[in-house]
Write an enzyme that holds these catalytic residues in place. Structure first.
Site, PDB file in Angstrom:
ATOM      1  N   TYR A   6       0.757  -1.226  -0.040  1.00 28.14           N
ATOM      2  CA  TYR A   6       0.008   0.052   0.154  1.00 28.14           C
ATOM      3  C   TYR A   6       0.869   1.084  -0.120  1.00 28.14           C
ATOM      4  O   TYR A   6       1.663   1.359   0.864  1.00 28.14           O
ATOM      5  CB  TYR A   6      -0.995   0.023   1.218  1.00 28.14           C
ATOM      6  CG  TYR A   6      -1.795   1.350   1.237  1.00 28.14           C
ATOM      7  CD1 TYR A   6      -3.000   1.331   0.445  1.00 28.14           C
ATOM      8  CD2 TYR A   6      -1.474   2.470   1.900  1.00 28.14           C
ATOM      9  CE1 TYR A   6      -3.359   2.452   0.463  1.00 28.14           C
ATOM     10  CE2 TYR A   6      -1.915   3.595   1.838  1.00 28.14           C
ATOM     11  CZ  TYR A   6      -3.138   3.679   1.377  1.00 28.14           C
ATOM     12  OH  TYR A   6      -3.837   4.858   1.249  1.00 28.14           O
ATOM     13  N   TYR A   7       0.764   2.286  -1.106  1.00 23.65           N
ATOM     14  CA  TYR A   7       1.627   3.288  -1.337  1.00 23.65           C
ATOM     15  C   TYR A   7       0.650   4.418  -1.310  1.00 23.65           C
ATOM     16  O   TYR A   7       0.910   5.449  -0.824  1.00 23.65           O
ATOM     17  CB  TYR A   7       2.423   3.312  -2.377  1.00 23.65           C
ATOM     18  CG  TYR A   7       3.581   2.279  -1.951  1.00 23.65           C
ATOM     19  CD1 TYR A   7       4.756   2.324  -1.155  1.00 23.65           C
ATOM     20  CD2 TYR A   7       3.421   1.000  -2.802  1.00 23.65           C
ATOM     21  CE1 TYR A   7       5.652   1.537  -1.243  1.00 23.65           C
ATOM     22  CE2 TYR A   7       4.433   0.086  -2.548  1.00 23.65           C
ATOM     23  CZ  TYR A   7       5.615   0.287  -1.826  1.00 23.65           C
ATOM     24  OH  TYR A   7       6.525  -0.679  -1.597  1.00 23.65           O
ATOM     25  N   VAL A  19       2.919  -5.894   3.740  1.00 23.67           N
ATOM     26  CA  VAL A  19       4.446  -6.303   3.459  1.00 23.67           C
ATOM     27  C   VAL A  19       5.402  -5.244   2.603  1.00 23.67           C
ATOM     28  O   VAL A  19       6.271  -5.360   2.344  1.00 23.67           O
ATOM     29  CB  VAL A  19       4.429  -7.686   2.825  1.00 23.67           C
ATOM     30  CG1 VAL A  19       4.160  -8.660   3.605  1.00 23.67           C
ATOM     31  CG2 VAL A  19       3.690  -7.795   1.397  1.00 23.67           C
ATOM     32  N   GLU A  20       4.464  -4.345   2.184  1.00 22.22           N
ATOM     33  CA  GLU A  20       5.051  -2.769   1.503  1.00 22.22           C
ATOM     34  C   GLU A  20       4.417  -1.720   1.912  1.00 22.22           C
ATOM     35  O   GLU A  20       3.253  -1.628   1.612  1.00 22.22           O
ATOM     36  CB  GLU A  20       5.284  -3.138   0.275  1.00 22.22           C
ATOM     37  CG  GLU A  20       6.144  -4.150  -0.561  1.00 22.22           C
ATOM     38  CD  GLU A  20       6.347  -3.740  -1.950  1.00 22.22           C
ATOM     39  OE1 GLU A  20       6.335  -2.864  -2.604  1.00 22.22           O
ATOM     40  OE2 GLU A  20       6.787  -5.147  -2.587  1.00 22.22           O
ATOM     41  N   ASN A  21       4.954  -0.685   2.382  1.00 20.58           N
ATOM     42  CA  ASN A  21       4.477   0.580   2.637  1.00 20.58           C
ATOM     43  C   ASN A  21       5.733   1.597   2.953  1.00 20.58           C
ATOM     44  O   ASN A  21       6.565   1.052   3.902  1.00 20.58           O
ATOM     45  CB  ASN A  21       3.426   0.657   3.795  1.00 20.58           C
ATOM     46  CG  ASN A  21       3.133   1.950   4.118  1.00 20.58           C
ATOM     47  OD1 ASN A  21       3.170   2.432   5.184  1.00 20.58           O
ATOM     48  ND2 ASN A  21       2.438   2.566   3.153  1.00 20.58           N
TER      49      ASN A  21
END
Length: 464
Positions: free
Chosen positions: A299-300, A360-362
């Site tokens: 999530y960006y 797992v991504e931000n």
């Protein structure tokens, strides 16, 4: 009070092709990432032995991982998400036997993590596959690649079954719709039918290796990985509401198949309306019934969409061609900053699937400046991650089961979209520029010490 559960996993996330370097070292084969040296939208480059690109060395994690793992441990990481480079294990992708030197590298990496009680979260295919499978078989357009991927997955499950208990199948599996070469090994000009057929093969492969993981490592859990491309309607017009729902379904579709075990009706209609005819066998349908254990996501940013095509074409921007939200600020790369959107997407996924979620991504890509004293004062990154973690806590309070959070990336690495070092995400600065100059020296940023305190306090020091 913003205290997270005791079981909550704290850490960071990197990818083999953006961090390891060691291009073709120790028997590694050419990967799709190696022939896309200028990023996932840069196209395929024909390489010669004299060529050298920034990802060939990246941040040299392949040789420097002990130093980096020690720094992650100093921050207090309880987990680290990384990936295995498929072409290190099967250089061409279609071999019967694995490359022992490649397997040995990850033995050492996971052993180093175990020294510090850092749990690996391992992605099987993170924006790369052996390039030989593209040139000889047509990438994921070939049903044979399912078998090759399953062989690879079973090999690493068997090898690391005592070391790795959390697995992911494909990184941002829905990104294939925007970058076919990166996702499924197809040319950017491929037809919708070709891309969705390749995606179908990948979904079948994901289900098969999920079953294999449960057989080989009964105490492991395996999840998918979605690019969380949440969009809002630009206005409250009913057509815009419908357009937003339709657009969100383009990525939720992947979760629907992997969590529910079958193609949803709206997707079957989409295929029919767009003359997309897929070869889906009865065996495929049975395979797809094997569903994942948890959902992981990146999530960006969020964006907006409208049914008004003229308005859409006039205003769209950023990597996913979403319309900027006039109520939000943007990063230096035009990515909109929307912490509350993370709470929204977590609730949406939990309501839809009732499966544990793992962010797992931000993170925030930014140009960092080193002061004359040698410091990196990245308050903007601290603010960004603070605000997003506050919203994660809100989601947990809402009743959402969130397993953990791994920031992207905890150390500066080569960016995926445009192969830049200047787009920095890390808590740790790496001395290397976009031309590949620099010492590769590691340096702690201000955010390093901040994240260390947040982890130690289990989120209590977050500022609302």
């Amino acid at each position: 009070m913003t205290k997270f559960p005791k079981t909550f996993l704290w850490g960071g996330a990197i990818a083999a092709n953006q961090a390891e370097g060691a291009y073709l070292t120790a028997g590694k084969g050419l990967s799709t990432s190696d022939v896309q040296p200028n990023g996932i939208f840069g196209g395929v480059v024909k390489r010669t032995n004299n060529d050298q690109y920034i990802k060939d060395i990246a941040i040299d994690f392949y040789h420097r991982y002990p130093e980096d793992i020690a720094l992650f441990a100093e921050m207090g990481f309880t987990c680290l998400r990384t990936s295995i480079a498929w072409s290190r294990i099967f250089p061409r992708g279609d071999e019967q036997e694995a490359n022992e030197e490649g397997l040995a590298f990850y033995d050492k990496l996971f052993a180093e993590m175990a020294k510090y009680h850092i749990q690996p979260v391992v992605t099987l295919s993170h924006y790369e596959m052996p390039y030989h499978l593209v040139t000889e078989y047509g990438g994921w357009g070939s049903r044979q690649v399912i078998t090759f991927f399953e062989r690879y997955a079973r090999t690493v499950f068997q090898r690391y079954k005592d070391k790795v208990k959390l697995w992911l199948t494909f990184n941002e599996i829905n990104m294939s719709l925007h970058a076919p070469m990166t996702g499924v090994g197809l040319a950017e000009t491929s037809s919708k039918t070709a891309v969705y057929q390749a995606i179908h093969h990948q979904l079948v492969a994901s289900a098969r290796v999920t079953k294999a993981c449960h057989e080989i490592i009964p105490d492991a859990k395996i999840g998918n990985m979605l690019l969380g491309g949440l969009v809002y309607p630009l206005t409250c017009k009913p057509n815009d509401i419908w357009e937003a729902m339709t657009e969100n379904r383009t990525w939720l579709f992947f979760g629907d198949v992997q969590c529910r075990g079958a193609y949803p009706g709206y997707m079957l209609r989409y295929f029919k309306d767009n003359q997309i005819h897929l070869n889906i066998t009865e065996e495929d349908k049975q395979d797809l019934k094997q569903t994942i254990d948890f959902i992981s996501l990146s999530y960006y940013m969020t964006g907006c969409i409208t049914a008004d095509k003229e308005e859409y074409n006039k205003k769209r921007g950023n990597i996913l061609s979403m319309i900027p939200n006039p109520h939000l600020e943007s990063s230096q790369w035009g990515w909109q900053i929307d912490p509350q959107g993370l709470r929204t997407i977590l609730n949406l996924l939990w309501d839809r699937y009732q499966k544990p979620l793992f962010i797992v991504e931000n993170g925030l890509g930014a140009i960092d400046q080193v002061t004359p004293e040698g410091d990196i004062i990245d308050d903007y990154r601290i603010q960004y991650i603070n605000d997003h973690l506050v919203q994660v806590h809100e989601a947990i309070q809402d009743g959402v089961d969130v397993m953990g959070y791994t920031s992207w990336g905890p150390i500066d690495i080569v960016s995926a979209s445009n192969a830049q070092m200047s787009k920095r995400y890390g808590f740790i600065y790496v001395d290397r520029d976009d031309q590949g100059n620099g010492t590769l020296e590691r340096k702690r940023k201000k955010s390093f010490y901040w994240y260390q305190k947040i982890i130690k306090s289990k989120g209590e020091l977050l500022i609302r």
